[in-house]
Write a protein that holds these residues in place. Structure first.
Motif, PDB file in Angstrom:
ATOM      1  N   SER A 116       0.845  -1.189   0.000  1.00  0.00           N
ATOM      2  CA  SER A 116       0.000   0.000   0.000  1.00  0.00           C
ATOM      3  C   SER A 116       0.885   1.245   0.000  1.00  0.00           C
ATOM      4  CB  SER A 116      -0.893   0.016   1.246  1.00  0.00           C
ATOM      5  OG  SER A 116      -1.849  -0.997   1.188  1.00  0.00           O
ATOM      6  N   GLY A 117       0.420   2.260  -0.706  1.00  0.00           N
ATOM      7  CA  GLY A 117       1.164   3.509  -0.756  1.00  0.00           C
ATOM      8  C   GLY A 117       2.313   3.513  -1.728  1.00  0.00           C
ATOM      9  N   ASP A 118       2.422   2.454  -2.555  1.00  0.00           N
ATOM     10  CA  ASP A 118       3.528   2.353  -3.502  1.00  0.00           C
ATOM     11  C   ASP A 118       3.521   3.509  -4.506  1.00  0.00           C
ATOM     12  OD1 ASP A 118       5.622   0.563  -3.387  1.00  0.00           O
ATOM     13  OD2 ASP A 118       5.001  -0.535  -5.167  1.00  0.00           O
ATOM     14  N   ASP A 119       2.333   3.849  -5.017  1.00  0.00           N
ATOM     15  CA  ASP A 119       2.244   4.943  -5.986  1.00  0.00           C
ATOM     16  C   ASP A 119       2.721   6.255  -5.383  1.00  0.00           C
ATOM     17  OD1 ASP A 119       1.253   3.241  -7.884  1.00  0.00           O
ATOM     18  OD2 ASP A 119      -0.836   3.842  -7.650  1.00  0.00           O
ATOM     19  N   LEU A 120       2.336   6.495  -4.147  1.00  0.00           N
ATOM     20  CA  LEU A 120       2.731   7.727  -3.468  1.00  0.00           C
ATOM     21  C   LEU A 120       4.244   7.753  -3.265  1.00  0.00           C
ATOM     22  CD1 LEU A 120       1.359  10.247  -2.163  1.00  0.00           C
ATOM     23  CD2 LEU A 120       1.537   9.039   0.019  1.00  0.00           C
ATOM     24  N   ALA A 121       4.795   6.633  -2.838  1.00  0.00           N
ATOM     25  CA  ALA A 121       6.233   6.559  -2.598  1.00  0.00           C
ATOM     26  C   ALA A 121       7.038   6.801  -3.864  1.00  0.00           C
ATOM     27  CB  ALA A 121       6.599   5.203  -1.996  1.00  0.00           C
ATOM     28  N   GLU A 122       6.499   6.363  -5.001  1.00  0.00           N
ATOM     29  CA  GLU A 122       7.195   6.548  -6.266  1.00  0.00           C
ATOM     30  C   GLU A 122       6.920   7.898  -6.909  1.00  0.00           C
ATOM     31  OE1 GLU A 122       9.536   4.719  -7.360  1.00  0.00           O
ATOM     32  OE2 GLU A 122       9.276   3.304  -5.699  1.00  0.00           O
ATOM     33  N   GLY A 123       6.103   8.715  -6.252  1.00  0.00           N
ATOM     34  CA  GLY A 123       5.840  10.059  -6.760  1.00  0.00           C
ATOM     35  C   GLY A 123       4.868  10.119  -7.902  1.00  0.00           C
ATOM     36  N   LYS A 124       4.038   9.075  -8.072  1.00  0.00           N
ATOM     37  CA  LYS A 124       3.081   9.065  -9.172  1.00  0.00           C
ATOM     38  C   LYS A 124       1.990  10.108  -8.951  1.00  0.00           C
ATOM     39  CE  LYS A 124       3.525   4.454 -11.091  1.00  0.00           C
ATOM     40  NZ  LYS A 124       3.960   5.016 -12.379  1.00  0.00           N
ATOM     41  N   ARG A 125       1.727  10.885  -9.985  1.00  0.00           N
ATOM     42  CA  ARG A 125       0.683  11.915  -9.913  1.00  0.00           C
ATOM     43  C   ARG A 125      -0.651  11.297 -10.328  1.00  0.00           C
ATOM     44  NH1 ARG A 125       5.278  13.857  -7.816  1.00  0.00           N
ATOM     45  NH2 ARG A 125       5.091  16.074  -7.334  1.00  0.00           N
ATOM     46  N   THR A 126      -1.217  10.487  -9.436  1.00  0.00           N
ATOM     47  CA  THR A 126      -2.498   9.852  -9.717  1.00  0.00           C
ATOM     48  C   THR A 126      -3.628  10.870  -9.624  1.00  0.00           C
ATOM     49  OG1 THR A 126      -2.910   9.269  -7.419  1.00  0.00           O
ATOM     50  CG2 THR A 126      -1.641   7.686  -8.737  1.00  0.00           C
ATOM     51  N   ALA A 127      -4.787  10.492 -10.162  1.00  0.00           N
ATOM     52  CA  ALA A 127      -5.953  11.374 -10.050  1.00  0.00           C
ATOM     53  C   ALA A 127      -6.347  11.559  -8.589  1.00  0.00           C
ATOM     54  CB  ALA A 127      -7.113  10.788 -10.846  1.00  0.00           C
ATOM     55  N   LEU A 128      -6.196  10.512  -7.784  1.00  0.00           N
ATOM     56  CA  LEU A 128      -6.511  10.619  -6.357  1.00  0.00           C
ATOM     57  C   LEU A 128      -5.616  11.645  -5.686  1.00  0.00           C
ATOM     58  CD1 LEU A 128      -7.939   9.598  -3.779  1.00  0.00           C
ATOM     59  CD2 LEU A 128      -6.185   7.801  -3.642  1.00  0.00           C
ATOM     60  N   LEU A 129      -4.320  11.603  -5.962  1.00  0.00           N
ATOM     61  CA  LEU A 129      -3.398  12.569  -5.381  1.00  0.00           C
ATOM     62  C   LEU A 129      -3.687  13.971  -5.899  1.00  0.00           C
ATOM     63  CD1 LEU A 129      -0.865  13.350  -3.775  1.00  0.00           C
ATOM     64  CD2 LEU A 129       0.507  12.701  -5.779  1.00  0.00           C
ATOM     65  N   ASN A 134      -1.169   6.108   7.301  1.00  0.00           N
ATOM     66  CA  ASN A 134      -2.540   6.236   7.804  1.00  0.00           C
ATOM     67  C   ASN A 134      -2.969   7.695   7.865  1.00  0.00           C
ATOM     68  OD1 ASN A 134      -3.069   3.496   8.104  1.00  0.00           O
ATOM     69  ND2 ASN A 134      -2.235   3.422  10.181  1.00  0.00           N
ATOM     70  N   ARG A 135      -2.048   8.569   8.218  1.00  0.00           N
ATOM     71  CA  ARG A 135      -2.386   9.995   8.274  1.00  0.00           C
ATOM     72  C   ARG A 135      -2.714  10.532   6.877  1.00  0.00           C
ATOM     73  NH1 ARG A 135      -5.137  13.740   8.985  1.00  0.00           N
ATOM     74  NH2 ARG A 135      -4.332  15.870   8.932  1.00  0.00           N
ATOM     75  N   ILE A 136      -1.964  10.124   5.878  1.00  0.00           N
ATOM     76  CA  ILE A 136      -2.245  10.558   4.509  1.00  0.00           C
ATOM     77  C   ILE A 136      -3.586  10.004   4.045  1.00  0.00           C
ATOM     78  CG2 ILE A 136      -1.488  10.388   2.113  1.00  0.00           C
ATOM     79  CD1 ILE A 136       0.100  12.358   3.875  1.00  0.00           C
ATOM     80  N   ARG A 137      -3.868   8.766   4.395  1.00  0.00           N
ATOM     81  CA  ARG A 137      -5.175   8.202   4.050  1.00  0.00           C
ATOM     82  C   ARG A 137      -6.303   9.015   4.673  1.00  0.00           C
ATOM     83  NH1 ARG A 137      -3.245   2.121   5.532  1.00  0.00           N
ATOM     84  NH2 ARG A 137      -2.661   1.372   3.444  1.00  0.00           N
ATOM     85  N   GLU A 138      -6.149   9.328   5.946  1.00  0.00           N
ATOM     86  CA  GLU A 138      -7.175  10.133   6.630  1.00  0.00           C
ATOM     87  C   GLU A 138      -7.340  11.490   5.969  1.00  0.00           C
ATOM     88  OE1 GLU A 138      -5.831  10.347  10.626  1.00  0.00           O
ATOM     89  OE2 GLU A 138      -6.265   8.228  11.078  1.00  0.00           O
ATOM     90  N   LEU A 139      -6.229  12.080   5.570  1.00  0.00           N
ATOM     91  CA  LEU A 139      -6.278  13.394   4.920  1.00  0.00           C
ATOM     92  C   LEU A 139      -7.069  13.321   3.616  1.00  0.00           C
ATOM     93  CD1 LEU A 139      -3.160  15.722   4.571  1.00  0.00           C
ATOM     94  CD2 LEU A 139      -4.858  15.531   2.753  1.00  0.00           C
ATOM     95  N   LEU A 140      -6.802  12.299   2.819  1.00  0.00           N
ATOM     96  CA  LEU A 140      -7.505  12.158   1.548  1.00  0.00           C
ATOM     97  C   LEU A 140      -9.007  11.940   1.749  1.00  0.00           C
ATOM     98  CD1 LEU A 140      -4.904   9.922  -0.331  1.00  0.00           C
ATOM     99  CD2 LEU A 140      -5.498  12.286  -0.901  1.00  0.00           C
ATOM    100  N   VAL A 141      -9.343  11.232   2.820  1.00  0.00           N
ATOM    101  CA  VAL A 141     -10.758  11.053   3.153  1.00  0.00           C
ATOM    102  C   VAL A 141     -11.363  12.356   3.644  1.00  0.00           C
ATOM    103  CG1 VAL A 141     -12.378   9.897   4.709  1.00  0.00           C
ATOM    104  CG2 VAL A 141     -10.522   8.588   3.655  1.00  0.00           C
ATOM    105  N   ASP A 142     -10.666  13.054   4.541  1.00  0.00           N
ATOM    106  CA  ASP A 142     -11.187  14.273   5.160  1.00  0.00           C
ATOM    107  C   ASP A 142     -11.459  15.380   4.150  1.00  0.00           C
ATOM    108  OD1 ASP A 142     -11.084  13.033   7.593  1.00  0.00           O
ATOM    109  OD2 ASP A 142      -9.231  14.001   8.251  1.00  0.00           O
TER     110      ASP A 142
END
Length: 384
Positions: free
Chosen positions: A284-297, A329-337
């Motif tokens: 989990s979080g692999d895309d974020l770690a690799e700096g991928k500019r996903t639509a979610l990010l 987990n904090r980043i996940r919460e942020l994206l939800v919030d």
């Protein structure tokens, strides 16, 4: 029998039968092709075996199923215009199998770009070559060798894809056996466009990473070409054109393919952040770690900047580095919030609804309509 022309195939009567039928075509191709690699040198044969093994333990065979769905949809159309020469089920399954080899190339290279250690719960191809280097006691940097070998392995998968698509084989012609049916020029043109689109989308993806492009529009453009086109839209079109689908049906399938392809990638973005690694096969979080500019990010950054700039700073700080469990987990919460997760879910539903509505009004058989609608729901709501 020609090396790339398997025995006449039993016609799959539903999309659920397509993965096994595709696998049988691939095995026939490997039986003819792998010995050619081994004849070059045993070490080349072992490298080719790694590629074949990667393909054998593939995912859900989504692209072949959509290609065959396009074939069945066009075959059921009352306005079908058969091409000359008319294509057979065996020809359709050959193209389905070739799509899996394109997918193998894309994933092998994608894992190198992303520095991924696992794929589908198993070591990635470059890590397998790195291990082989170490086990053989060879000189030099094992990791560097692994990357170099995997680049060539991905190239080999793409070359094999073209061989299979065109009905050719490195094993050469099998004298006395009929050659596979040549594919219509319109089908070959779609194949050529698809290869350029997926590579162009991949390049856009890495440029977005290094340029720091955070816009939602850029993320969607990557999705359109890197995923949507060659995952759903082009496979549907390939199958439909092989069967002589009319222009109206091709328009319907292009629209359905675009919407489902984007929905597929949006779900992939959510799984990359929130999915269970035991199910997805990747951390989990692999895309974020690799700096991928996903639509979610991109959407998360946009909403965070509007609501709480401090959250946007925290989200940007997480991009491109490995996070511990608390940070993730904090980043996940942020994206939800900030509402990014809910908006992505709404977009998936809207895209799915649009695709289903188009399918409900398309002039195709009731069985393939039901099969396609069911498959659309599965890929939009999948958990891995």
């Amino acid at each position: 029998m020609s090396p790339t022309a398997p025995p006449p195939a039993a016609e799959p009567t539903s999309l659920s039968e397509v993965p096994d039928a595709t696998g049988a075509v691939l095995e026939h191709f490997f039986d003819a092709t792998l010995p050619v690699a081994g004849d070059i040198a045993p070490v080349v044969g072992r490298a080719a075996d790694i590629v074949a093994d990667f393909v054998r333990f593939g995912g859900k065979r989504v692209r072949p199923m959509f290609a065959y769905a396009g074939w069945l949809a066009a075959m059921s159309s009352p306005h079908r215009r058969p091409p000359h020469p008319e294509q057979s089920v065996t020809d359709a399954l050959r193209v389905c199998a070739a799509l899996e080899l394109v997918q193998a190339c894309a994933l092998i290279h994608d894992d190198i770009i992303d520095h991924s250690d696992t794929r589908r719960g198993r070591p990635t191809v470059h890590r397998r070559f790195e291990t082989a280097h170490r086990d053989a006691g060879w000189s030099g940097d094992g990791a560097r060798h692994g990357v170099a070998a995997a680049i060539l392995a991905g190239d080999l998968a793409l070359a094999w894809a073209d061989d299979l698509f065109g009905g050719h084989s490195p094993a050469g012609p099998d004298t006395g056996a009929p050659a596979p049916n040549p594919l219509p020029a319109t089908v070959s043109a779609i194949w050529a466009a698809m290869r350029t689109e997926v590579l162009g989308g991949q390049y856009l993806d890495i440029v977005n990473e290094v340029s720091g492009d955070e816009t939602v529009e850029s993320a969607y453009r990557v999705m359109e070409f890197k995923t949507a086109a060659y995952t759903v839209a082009r496979p549907l079109e390939l199958g439909a054109r092989m069967a002589g689908g009319p222009a109206e049906l091709l328009d319907d399938l292009r629209s359905v393919g675009h919407d489902l392809g984007i929905a597929f990638q949006l779900r992939d973005d959510l799984l990359g952040m929130f999915g269970d690694p035991d199910r997805t096969g990747k951390p989990s979080g692999d895309d974020l770690a690799e700096g991928k500019r996903t639509a979610l990010l991109a959407l998360g950054l946009k909403r965070a900047q509007q609501r709480d700039p401090r959250s946007a700073i925290a989200l940007r700080d997480a991009v491109g580095r490995r996070l511990d469990d608390n940070e993730l987990n904090r980043i996940r919460e942020l994206l939800v919030d900030v509402g990014a997760v809910d908006e992505i879910e709404r977009r998936i539903i809207d895209l799915l609804d649009a695709a289903v509505t188009r399918l409900e009004h398309a002039e195709i058989g009731t069985d393939i309509r039901a099969d396609l609608i069911a498959m659309a729901g599965r890929i939009a709501h999948r958990e891995a």
